[in-house]
Design a protein around this motif. Structure first.
Motif, PDB file in Angstrom:
ATOM      1  N   ALA A   1       0.831  -1.203   0.000  1.00 29.98           N
ATOM      2  CA  ALA A   1       0.000   0.000   0.000  1.00 29.98           C
ATOM      3  C   ALA A   1       0.866   1.254   0.000  1.00 29.98           C
ATOM      4  O   ALA A   1       0.571   2.229  -0.704  1.00 29.98           O
ATOM      5  CB  ALA A   1      -0.928  -0.007   1.212  1.00 29.98           C
ATOM      6  N   ARG A   2       1.951   1.234   0.795  1.00 28.91           N
ATOM      7  CA  ARG A   2       2.859   2.388   0.806  1.00 28.91           C
ATOM      8  C   ARG A   2       3.484   2.606  -0.560  1.00 28.91           C
ATOM      9  O   ARG A   2       3.596   3.732  -1.043  1.00 28.91           O
ATOM     10  CB  ARG A   2       3.947   2.183   1.863  1.00 28.91           C
TER      11      ARG A   2
ATOM     12  N   ALA B   1      -2.567   3.655  10.199  1.00 25.96           N
ATOM     13  CA  ALA B   1      -3.996   3.619   9.872  1.00 25.96           C
ATOM     14  C   ALA B   1      -4.241   3.927   8.407  1.00 25.96           C
ATOM     15  O   ALA B   1      -5.203   3.441   7.808  1.00 25.96           O
ATOM     16  CB  ALA B   1      -4.757   4.602  10.756  1.00 25.96           C
ATOM     17  N   CYS B   2      -3.369   4.738   7.798  1.00 23.61           N
ATOM     18  CA  CYS B   2      -3.527   5.038   6.371  1.00 23.61           C
ATOM     19  C   CYS B   2      -3.346   3.776   5.536  1.00 23.61           C
ATOM     20  O   CYS B   2      -4.061   3.548   4.561  1.00 23.61           O
ATOM     21  CB  CYS B   2      -2.523   6.103   5.935  1.00 23.61           C
ATOM     22  N   ASP B   3      -2.365   2.952   5.917  1.00 20.34           N
ATOM     23  CA  ASP B   3      -2.120   1.713   5.180  1.00 20.34           C
ATOM     24  C   ASP B   3      -3.331   0.795   5.238  1.00 20.34           C
ATOM     25  O   ASP B   3      -3.680   0.136   4.260  1.00 20.34           O
ATOM     26  CB  ASP B   3      -0.901   0.989   5.757  1.00 20.34           C
TER      27      ASP B   3
ATOM     28  N   PRO C   1      -7.643   6.614  -5.866  1.00 24.91           N
ATOM     29  CA  PRO C   1      -6.581   7.477  -5.330  1.00 24.91           C
ATOM     30  C   PRO C   1      -6.249   7.098  -3.897  1.00 24.91           C
ATOM     31  O   PRO C   1      -7.099   6.583  -3.169  1.00 24.91           O
ATOM     32  CB  PRO C   1      -7.213   8.883  -5.407  1.00 24.91           C
ATOM     33  N   PRO C   2      -5.018   7.331  -3.453  1.00 28.05           N
ATOM     34  CA  PRO C   2      -4.638   7.005  -2.074  1.00 28.05           C
ATOM     35  C   PRO C   2      -5.568   7.669  -1.069  1.00 28.05           C
ATOM     36  O   PRO C   2      -6.049   8.783  -1.272  1.00 28.05           O
ATOM     37  CB  PRO C   2      -3.211   7.542  -1.968  1.00 28.05           C
ATOM     38  N   ARG C   3      -5.819   6.982   0.034  1.00 29.38           N
ATOM     39  CA  ARG C   3      -6.718   7.485   1.065  1.00 29.38           C
ATOM     40  C   ARG C   3      -5.938   7.663   2.361  1.00 29.38           C
ATOM     41  O   ARG C   3      -4.999   6.929   2.641  1.00 29.38           O
ATOM     42  CB  ARG C   3      -7.881   6.509   1.263  1.00 29.38           C
ATOM     43  N   HIS C   4      -6.358   8.638   3.160  1.00 29.71           N
ATOM     44  CA  HIS C   4      -5.678   8.930   4.416  1.00 29.71           C
ATOM     45  C   HIS C   4      -6.654   8.826   5.575  1.00 29.71           C
ATOM     46  O   HIS C   4      -7.844   9.133   5.441  1.00 29.71           O
ATOM     47  CB  HIS C   4      -5.069  10.338   4.386  1.00 29.71           C
TER      48      HIS C   4
END
Length: 212
Positions: free
Chosen positions: A157-158, A188-190, A198-201
Motif C-alpha cells: 500500500a505504501r 492507519a492510512c495503510d 486514489p490514495p486514502r488517508h
C-alpha cells in the motif's frame, strides 16, 4: 472382469514376476499364505497396504491412472495443515486464513488462523470456474504468517501510494514538496487504503503527502 478377478490376476502377476510360490511370497512379505491363497481364489479381498507390500517384493508399486492411462500422483504429504496438525478435507480447497475471511457467526470469537479452507462448496465451485481447480492443497511458504502477510500488504500500500504521488507530481497535479520533506503517514492510512482508487488517508493523518 470383476474386482476379485483383477485382484487375483494382480497377485498371480506379482508371483510370476518375483518367481515365488505363495508360500515363498508369504515368507518374504510377511503376509500370511492363507491370506494370499484366499485373495487369489477370489474368496476374500486384500487391503491396499498388503497388496503394496506384495508388489514391492517383485519390484513393482501400486499407482492410480486416469482414463487416458496417465499416472495420478497422491496428494502432497507436505501440504498445509490446521493449527493442530490435521490435514484439511481433500475435496475442498485451502487458502490463507486472512484471504476472504468468512462472515459466519464465529467471525470475531475465534482467533484468526494461518490457513483455512472454503467450506461452502458452491462458493468453491464459483472460484474454480474463475481460477481453475488447484491440483493440490498449497504448501507452506515463507511469509505465510498472518503478521508477515499484513506487513506485506502495508508495504504494498505504501509503494502504491508513493507511485501515485509520483505520477501526480509528474502530471503537475501536485506542487513539489519542500526539500527534506518526509512522509509520516500513520499505519492507519495503510489499513484504510484499499488501492481501488486514489490514495486514502486516515482522519488523524497530519501528513496528507499526496493531497493538493
Amino acid at each position: 472382469m470383476s474386482d476379485t478377478d483383477d485382484l487375483a490376476g494382480l497377485l498371480r502377476r506379482i508371483r510370476r514376476v518375483a518367481d515365488l510360490s505363495q508360500r515363498d511370497l508369504a515368507a518374504v512379505s510377511g503376509v500370511p499364505q492363507p491370506t494370499i491363497a484366499a485373495a487369489e481364489a477370489g474368496t476374500r479381498g486384500l487391503d491396499a497396504r498388503r497388496l503394496a507390500r506384495l508388489a514391492r517384493v517383485a519390484g513393482l508399486r501400486l499407482v492410480l491412472v486416469d482414463a487416458e492411462g496417465t499416472e495420478v500422483a497422491p496428494m502432497d504429504a507436505d501440504a498445509v495443515r490446521d493449527e493442530v496438525g490435521r490435514r484439511y478435507p481433500a475435496h475442498l480447497d485451502t487458502r490463507h486464513g486472512d484471504e476472504g475471511w468468512w462472515h459466519g457467526p464465529h467471525r470475531y470469537d475465534r482467533p484468526p488462523v494461518t490457513y483455512t479452507f472454503t467450506r461452502d462448496r458452491r462458493h468453491r465451485d464459483d472460484v474454480r470456474r474463475l481460477r481453475g481447480t488447484p491440483p493440490d492443497h498449497q504448501r507452506p511458504q515463507p511469509g505465510d504468517g498472518l503478521a508477515e502477510r499484513a506487513a506485506a500488504r502495508r508495504a504494498a500500500a505504501r509503494q502504491a501510494r508513493e507511485e501515485e504521488r509520483r505520477r501526480r507530481l509528474d502530471a503537475g497535479e501536485l506542487a513539489p514538496a519542500a526539500l527534506g520533506f518526509d512522509c509520516s503517514c500513520p499505519p492507519a492510512c495503510d489499513e484504510l487504503d484499499d488501492r481501488s482508487g486514489p490514495p486514502r488517508h486516515a482522519g488523524d493523518c497530519a501528513c496528507g503527502c499526496d493531497l493538493s
